[in-house]
Every structure is written in C-alpha cells, then in structure tokens.
Scaffold this active site. Structure first.
Site, PDB file in Angstrom:
ATOM      1  N   HIS A  57      25.702 -22.172 -35.307  1.00 22.59           N
ATOM      2  CA  HIS A  57      25.557 -20.735 -35.093  1.00 22.59           C
ATOM      3  C   HIS A  57      24.409 -20.495 -34.115  1.00 22.59           C
ATOM      4  CE1 HIS A  57      22.752 -21.434 -38.552  1.00 22.59           C
ATOM      5  NE2 HIS A  57      21.965 -20.767 -37.741  1.00 22.59           N
TER       6      HIS A  57
HETATM    7  P1  TYD Z   1      23.184 -21.114 -42.802  1.00 22.96           P
HETATM    8  O1  TYD Z   1      21.989 -20.541 -42.108  1.00 22.96           O
HETATM    9  O2  TYD Z   1      24.533 -20.805 -42.252  1.00 22.96           O
HETATM   10  O3  TYD Z   1      23.037 -22.686 -42.957  1.00 22.96           O
HETATM   11  P2  TYD Z   1      23.054 -23.892 -41.906  1.00 22.96           P
HETATM   12  O4  TYD Z   1      22.905 -23.323 -40.546  1.00 22.96           O
HETATM   13  O5  TYD Z   1      21.919 -24.735 -42.311  1.00 22.96           O
HETATM   14  O6  TYD Z   1      24.327 -24.643 -42.064  1.00 22.96           O
HETATM   15  O7  TYD Z   1      23.107 -20.687 -44.333  1.00 22.96           O
HETATM   16  C1  TYD Z   1      23.984 -21.240 -45.301  1.00 22.96           C
HETATM   17  C2  TYD Z   1      24.133 -20.234 -46.431  1.00 22.96           C
HETATM   18  O8  TYD Z   1      22.871 -19.979 -47.053  1.00 22.96           O
HETATM   19  C3  TYD Z   1      24.673 -18.904 -45.950  1.00 22.96           C
HETATM   20  O9  TYD Z   1      25.680 -18.470 -46.861  1.00 22.96           O
HETATM   21  C4  TYD Z   1      23.516 -17.962 -46.044  1.00 22.96           C
HETATM   22  C5  TYD Z   1      22.577 -18.603 -47.048  1.00 22.96           C
HETATM   23  N1  TYD Z   1      21.167 -18.387 -46.669  1.00 22.96           N
HETATM   24  C6  TYD Z   1      20.408 -17.443 -47.335  1.00 22.96           C
HETATM   25  O10 TYD Z   1      20.898 -16.760 -48.261  1.00 22.96           O
HETATM   26  N2  TYD Z   1      19.097 -17.253 -46.991  1.00 22.96           N
HETATM   27  C7  TYD Z   1      18.525 -17.971 -45.980  1.00 22.96           C
HETATM   28  O11 TYD Z   1      17.325 -17.781 -45.679  1.00 22.96           O
HETATM   29  C8  TYD Z   1      19.330 -18.948 -45.271  1.00 22.96           C
HETATM   30  C9  TYD Z   1      18.761 -19.756 -44.147  1.00 22.96           C
HETATM   31  C10 TYD Z   1      20.635 -19.107 -45.650  1.00 22.96           C
END
Ligand code: TYD
Length: 144
Positions: A57
């Site tokens: 992302h």
């Molecule tokens: P995401 O940022 O998409 O993870 P990565 O990039 O590491 O694969 O986040 C994964 C899930 O966690 C998403 O459903 C949102 C949740 N999340 C939170 O609730 N709070 C946060 O601070 C973060 C970073 C993620």
C-alpha cells in the site's frame, strides 16, 4: 512533501544514536534530529511466517520510519516510476518512507521484528490500497 510528487530518492536510511556497551546496546529514537518527523504512533510486526509479504500500500500523508528491531527484512519502495530495495538488518538504522510511496516488506528472517514509527495515528482513509489507483495518482504528474 506532496505525496503525488514524492520519489524514492526521498526515502533514505537514517542512522540513529546508539550507545554501545559490553552489557548490551541502546538505540534511542526520540523526536528531534535526526528523527525526520515527530512520532505519534509506534507499532510492530512480529511472528511473521516465513515467505509472508507485508505492506502492499501507499499513504497519502503519513511518514514512517521502518526499523529492523530484530532480524532482517527487505523493503521495496516504489514511486510509480522507479523502485529500490533496502535491506534492513541493524536496529540503529531507520528507513524513512515518505508519503506517496508504494512499499512492500519481504524476506523476513525468522523472529524478525519490524518496528514502525509513524507521524500520525491510524487512519484507514490515508491508505491507498489499490496499485492501479496509486499508479494513476503518480502518473498524473508525469511530464513525459
Ligand atoms: P496494514 O497497515 O495494512 O498492515 P501491513 O502493511 O503491515 O501489511 O494493517 C493491517 C491491519 O491492521 C489492517 O486491518 C489495519 C490494522 N491496523 C490498525 O488497526 N492500526 C494500525 O496502527 C495499523 C498499522 C494497522
């Protein structure tokens, strides 16, 4: 820093203060130089199964400093035109990821901890989760 015009050259490794000691080392991340922004949130990825890929992302406004607090992994940063891969494997190096950069985190070593210092609280509407949407945003500033 406008996310639309940012490029991978804005994503640099910052070396943080470290205090070496035969009994164990300390690295300090605190607001002020050389931290490139003030921190509002910290989270970390851990227990990442072998072969997993994270990220996938971009952010519109959020700035992040990504640290291999333990173990190692590779961060692929992509500005829609160019990509580079940065291996992080020391807890005193932080990779600055500016807004408008697509990132993927791959090749996690066993037991790796990916510590992320972020400039803002969690806001789902700051994410760009579709690569096609990201490419379209970046392409809108291409001149050639
Ligand atoms: P995401 O940022 O998409 O993870 P990565 O990039 O590491 O694969 O986040 C994964 C899930 O966690 C998403 O459903 C949102 C949740 N999340 C939170 O609730 N709070 C946060 O601070 C973060 C970073 C993620």
């Amino acid at each position: 820093m406008k996310s639309i015009t940012s490029d991978i050259h804005n994503c640099n490794v910052v070396e943080m203060e470290k205090n070496h000691n035969p009994a164990g080392n300390i690295t300090v991340y605190q607001n002020g130089s050389p931290m490139p922004f003030d921190v509002k949130r910290i989270y970390y990825l851990y227990d990442v199964p072998g072969g997993s890929e994270r990220g996938g992302h971009a952010h519109k406004e959020l700035r992040q400093l990504i640290v291999a607090a333990s173990g190692s992994f590779d961060v692929i940063v992509d500005d829609g035109r160019n990509k580079k891969i940065i291996q992080l494997n020391r807890p005193y190096y932080g990779l600055l990821v500016v807004p408008g950069i697509w990132r993927e985190i791959v090749n996690f070593s066993s037991g790796a901890i990916c510590l992320v210092l972020a400039s803002d609280k969690y806001k789902e509407d700051d994410y760009i989760r579709e690569y096609s949407e990201f490419k379209a945003l970046k392409k809108s500033v291409d001149v050639d």
